[in-house]
Write an enzyme that holds these catalytic residues in place. Structure first.
Site, short mmCIF file in Angstrom:
data_model
loop_
_atom_site.label_atom_id
_atom_site.label_comp_id
_atom_site.label_asym_id
_atom_site.label_seq_id
_atom_site.Cartn_x
_atom_site.Cartn_y
_atom_site.Cartn_z
N THR A 125 0.83 -1.21 0.00
CA THR A 125 0.00 0.00 0.00
C THR A 125 0.86 1.26 0.00
OG1 THR A 125 -1.50 1.29 1.41
CG2 THR A 125 -0.12 -0.29 2.53
N ASP A 126 0.30 2.35 -0.52
CA ASP A 126 1.02 3.63 -0.48
C ASP A 126 1.16 4.15 0.96
OD1 ASP A 126 -1.62 4.39 -0.02
OD2 ASP A 126 -1.72 5.85 -1.65
N GLU A 127 0.37 3.56 1.88
CA GLU A 127 0.44 4.05 3.27
C GLU A 127 1.79 3.80 3.92
OE1 GLU A 127 -2.86 3.57 5.85
OE2 GLU A 127 -4.33 3.74 4.23
N TYR A 153 -1.62 -0.30 11.18
CA TYR A 153 -1.85 -0.97 9.89
C TYR A 153 -0.68 -0.72 8.94
CZ TYR A 153 -3.33 -1.37 5.02
OH TYR A 153 -3.37 -1.64 3.68
N SER A 154 -0.34 0.56 8.74
CA SER A 154 0.71 0.85 7.75
C SER A 154 2.06 0.32 8.22
CB SER A 154 0.77 2.33 7.41
OG SER A 154 0.95 3.12 8.55
N SER A 156 2.49 -2.40 9.94
CA SER A 156 2.51 -3.85 9.68
C SER A 156 2.74 -4.13 8.20
CB SER A 156 1.22 -4.51 10.18
OG SER A 156 0.11 -4.13 9.38
N LYS A 157 2.17 -3.31 7.33
CA LYS A 157 2.39 -3.51 5.89
C LYS A 157 3.85 -3.20 5.53
CE LYS A 157 -0.31 -4.44 3.11
NZ LYS A 157 -0.78 -5.76 2.61
P1 NAD Z 1 -10.21 -6.74 2.62
O1 NAD Z 1 -10.17 -6.44 4.07
O2 NAD Z 1 -11.44 -6.41 1.83
O3 NAD Z 1 -9.94 -8.31 2.39
C1 NAD Z 1 -8.97 -9.00 3.09
C2 NAD Z 1 -9.17 -10.50 2.84
O4 NAD Z 1 -8.11 -11.21 3.50
C3 NAD Z 1 -10.49 -11.04 3.40
O5 NAD Z 1 -11.09 -11.92 2.48
C4 NAD Z 1 -10.06 -11.80 4.65
O6 NAD Z 1 -10.92 -12.89 4.97
C5 NAD Z 1 -8.68 -12.28 4.23
N1 NAD Z 1 -7.82 -12.54 5.40
C6 NAD Z 1 -7.59 -11.73 6.46
N2 NAD Z 1 -6.75 -12.32 7.33
C7 NAD Z 1 -6.41 -13.53 6.79
C8 NAD Z 1 -5.58 -14.60 7.21
N3 NAD Z 1 -4.91 -14.55 8.38
N4 NAD Z 1 -5.46 -15.68 6.41
C9 NAD Z 1 -6.14 -15.75 5.22
N5 NAD Z 1 -6.96 -14.78 4.79
C10 NAD Z 1 -7.10 -13.68 5.57
O7 NAD Z 1 -8.93 -6.05 2.00
P2 NAD Z 1 -8.72 -5.32 0.58
O8 NAD Z 1 -9.17 -3.93 0.68
O9 NAD Z 1 -9.23 -6.20 -0.49
O10 NAD Z 1 -7.12 -5.31 0.53
C11 NAD Z 1 -6.41 -6.42 0.00
C12 NAD Z 1 -4.92 -6.12 0.09
O11 NAD Z 1 -4.62 -4.95 -0.66
C13 NAD Z 1 -4.41 -5.87 1.49
O12 NAD Z 1 -3.14 -6.46 1.63
C14 NAD Z 1 -4.29 -4.35 1.59
O13 NAD Z 1 -3.27 -3.99 2.49
C15 NAD Z 1 -3.94 -4.01 0.17
N6 NAD Z 1 -4.35 -2.67 -0.33
C16 NAD Z 1 -5.65 -2.27 -0.20
C17 NAD Z 1 -6.03 -1.04 -0.74
C18 NAD Z 1 -7.46 -0.55 -0.65
O14 NAD Z 1 -7.73 0.59 -1.03
N7 NAD Z 1 -8.41 -1.34 -0.21
C19 NAD Z 1 -5.09 -0.24 -1.39
C20 NAD Z 1 -3.76 -0.68 -1.48
C21 NAD Z 1 -3.42 -1.91 -0.95
O1 DAU Z 2 -4.08 4.09 0.49
C1 DAU Z 2 -4.34 2.72 0.49
C2 DAU Z 2 -5.14 2.36 1.71
O2 DAU Z 2 -6.45 2.89 1.52
C3 DAU Z 2 -5.20 0.85 1.96
O3 DAU Z 2 -3.91 0.40 2.25
C4 DAU Z 2 -6.15 0.51 3.11
O4 DAU Z 2 -6.27 -0.88 3.24
C5 DAU Z 2 -7.50 1.11 2.79
O5 DAU Z 2 -8.39 0.87 3.87
C6 DAU Z 2 -7.38 2.62 2.54
O6 DAU Z 2 -7.00 3.32 3.76
P1 DAU Z 2 -7.68 4.72 4.16
O7 DAU Z 2 -7.52 4.91 5.61
O8 DAU Z 2 -7.22 5.81 3.26
O9 DAU Z 2 -9.23 4.39 3.75
P2 DAU Z 2 -10.61 4.65 4.50
O10 DAU Z 2 -11.68 4.29 3.53
O11 DAU Z 2 -10.66 4.02 5.85
O12 DAU Z 2 -10.61 6.22 4.71
C7 DAU Z 2 -10.47 7.11 3.61
C8 DAU Z 2 -10.49 8.52 4.14
O13 DAU Z 2 -11.80 8.81 4.64
C9 DAU Z 2 -9.56 8.75 5.32
O14 DAU Z 2 -9.02 10.05 5.23
C10 DAU Z 2 -10.46 8.64 6.54
C11 DAU Z 2 -11.78 9.16 6.03
N1 DAU Z 2 -12.99 8.57 6.65
C12 DAU Z 2 -13.10 7.22 6.70
C13 DAU Z 2 -14.20 6.62 7.26
C14 DAU Z 2 -14.32 5.11 7.33
C15 DAU Z 2 -14.00 9.39 7.13
O15 DAU Z 2 -13.93 10.62 7.05
N2 DAU Z 2 -15.11 8.80 7.69
C16 DAU Z 2 -15.25 7.45 7.80
O16 DAU Z 2 -16.27 6.98 8.34
#
Ligand code: NAD
Ligand code: DAU
Length: 339
Positions: A125-127, A153-154, A156-157
């Site tokens: 992730t960019d985080e 979270y970030s 751990s990533k």
């Molecule tokens: P998500 O939370 O929607 O899905 C996570 C999946 O992983 C779920 O299906 C969950 O059951 C599974 N999981 C969790 N713990 C597990 C374990 N111990 N063993 C096996 N499976 C397990 O997440 P997402 O938003 O789809 O993100 C997927 C990946 O992409 C993550 O690694 C996240 O860090 C990364 N990422 C997400 C975003 C975003 O905007 N959502 C952006 C950049 C990177």
């Molecule tokens: O940048 C990549 C990341 O984007 C991924 O690595 C993460 O897994 C993914 O969850 C996401 O992280 P963010 O923290 O940016 O996403 P989130 O949707 O939780 O929040 C987006 C923005 O909105 C952030 O500035 C917090 C704000 N927010 C979020 C929630 C849930 C609110 O203002 N209100 C809310 O209820």
């Protein structure tokens, strides 16, 4: 070609599985997922009966289960999406983030070493780069930007990323890492900003914006992320990190207002609530490297992607209402009850 996709019952992993099965119809895709609160087997229903697909319920931290799967499947590639992914949850309970995101990555890579692998790809992730100031729009994250994390979270990533690079250098494991900006699209769990605001709007509930809503995220349609990973696992250079993002920076408040507007709901639903602890101000990816080396460019404009996403949530109420009706209610009360 056999690919193990971990975390494939979640948001991006499921979209990746759909993309791969349609783009590479001869590949075998094996999904390994623990089905945590964020994993949803119903999401994978459209491919469950495909002869090219197998689902295995297991924890990536479970060495025995992971080894067994490698023995059975002899994968050519592993793409690791499995993670605890929500920043707010990591602030409440960091432990599970360290376990899954770091130790789970180690277990997967140990299996790759033991059984041999063509490529291990880490979805990061960019985080991991921390954040950028709002008053320096000229600054972007490149692959050389120092790791500088804000949340458990970030952190751990970032820990996992460092371990992946260490396994490459120390053991010669053929790895790649992608660091993507915020995704949006179908099957996005409704605890995250965009799906939460769409669901609350559709239910005429308050829209909880953290702080002043001025934080900026760089939004990318999920399919574009999946296409980028597909390119990296086939053509990316081993040992390299690739940033993925679409130069689509938006303030949270503008996203929330746009969703209100698209759904014909009043902005009076917006409620400003206590800010997230350690809240990152701005993310902005420089995707020059993946464009130059692999020819990747985002294809979906935000104006189209957000309409497709809103339409999906309107047409698939059952998917997210089932989530909202379960344990999610306790989560919502805990996170937003006294905010
Ligand atoms: P998500 O939370 O929607 O899905 C996570 C999946 O992983 C779920 O299906 C969950 O059951 C599974 N999981 C969790 N713990 C597990 C374990 N111990 N063993 C096996 N499976 C397990 O997440 P997402 O938003 O789809 O993100 C997927 C990946 O992409 C993550 O690694 C996240 O860090 C990364 N990422 C997400 C975003 C975003 O905007 N959502 C952006 C950049 C990177
Ligand atoms: O940048 C990549 C990341 O984007 C991924 O690595 C993460 O897994 C993914 O969850 C996401 O992280 P963010 O923290 O940016 O996403 P989130 O949707 O939780 O929040 C987006 C923005 O909105 C952030 O500035 C917090 C704000 N927010 C979020 C929630 C849930 C609110 O203002 N209100 C809310 O209820």
């Amino acid at each position: 070609m056999t690919i193990i996709v971990t975390g494939g019952a979640g948001f991006i992993g499921s979209n990746f599985i759909f993309h791969m099965l349609s783009k590479h119809p001869t590949y075998r895709i094996v999904c390994l997922d623990k089905l945590t609160y964020a994993g949803n087997l119903s999401t994978l229903a459209p491919v469950m009966d495909s002869p090219h697909f197998r689902f295995v319920k297991a924890d990536i931290c479970d060495r025995e289960a992971v080894d067994r799967l490698f023995e059975e499947e002899h994968p050519d590639i592993v793409v690791n999406f499995a993670a605890e992914s929500h920043v707010d949850r990591s602030i409440e309970d960091p432990g599970i983030f360290l376990r899954t995101n770091i130790l789970g990555t180690q277990v997967l890579m140990d299996a790759c070493r033991q059984y041999g692998i063509g490529r291990y790809h880490q979805v990061s992730t960019d985080e991991v780069y921390g954040d950028l100031p709002l008053d320096r729009p000229d600054l972007f994250f490149t692959e050389e930007t120092p790791i500088h994390t804000s949340s458990p979270y970030s952190a751990s990533k970032a820990g996992a990323d460092l371990l992946v690079l260490a396994y490459h250098r120390t053991y010669g494991l053929p790895v790649t890492i992608s660091r993507c900006s915020n995704n949006y699209g179908p099957y996005h769990f409704p605890e995250k900003l965009i799906p939460l605001m769409i669901a609350n709007c559709l239910n005429n509930k308050p829209l909880p914006v953290y702080g002043k809503g001025e934080n900026v995220r760089d939004w990318l349609y999920v399919e574009d992320h999946c296409k980028a990973i597909d390119l990296i696992i086939h053509n990316g250079r081993v040992g390299e990190v690739y940033n993925i993002g679409g130069h689509n920076e938006m303030r949270n408040i503008d996203i929330v207002k746009l969703i209100c507007h698209e759904l014909g709901k009043p902005e009076s639903l917006i409620t400003y609530v206590t800010d997230r602890k350690g809240h990152d101000m701005r993310y902005a990816i420089d995707p020059t490297k993946i464009h130059r080396e692999l020819g990747w460019l985002p294809e979906t404009k935000f104006a189209d992607g957000i309409q497709k996403t809103i339409a999906w949530y309107r047409n698939n109420r059952e998917w997210w209402e089932t989530i909202l009706s379960g344990e999610y209610q306790n989560y919502y009360e805990k996170m937003y009850g006294n905010r």
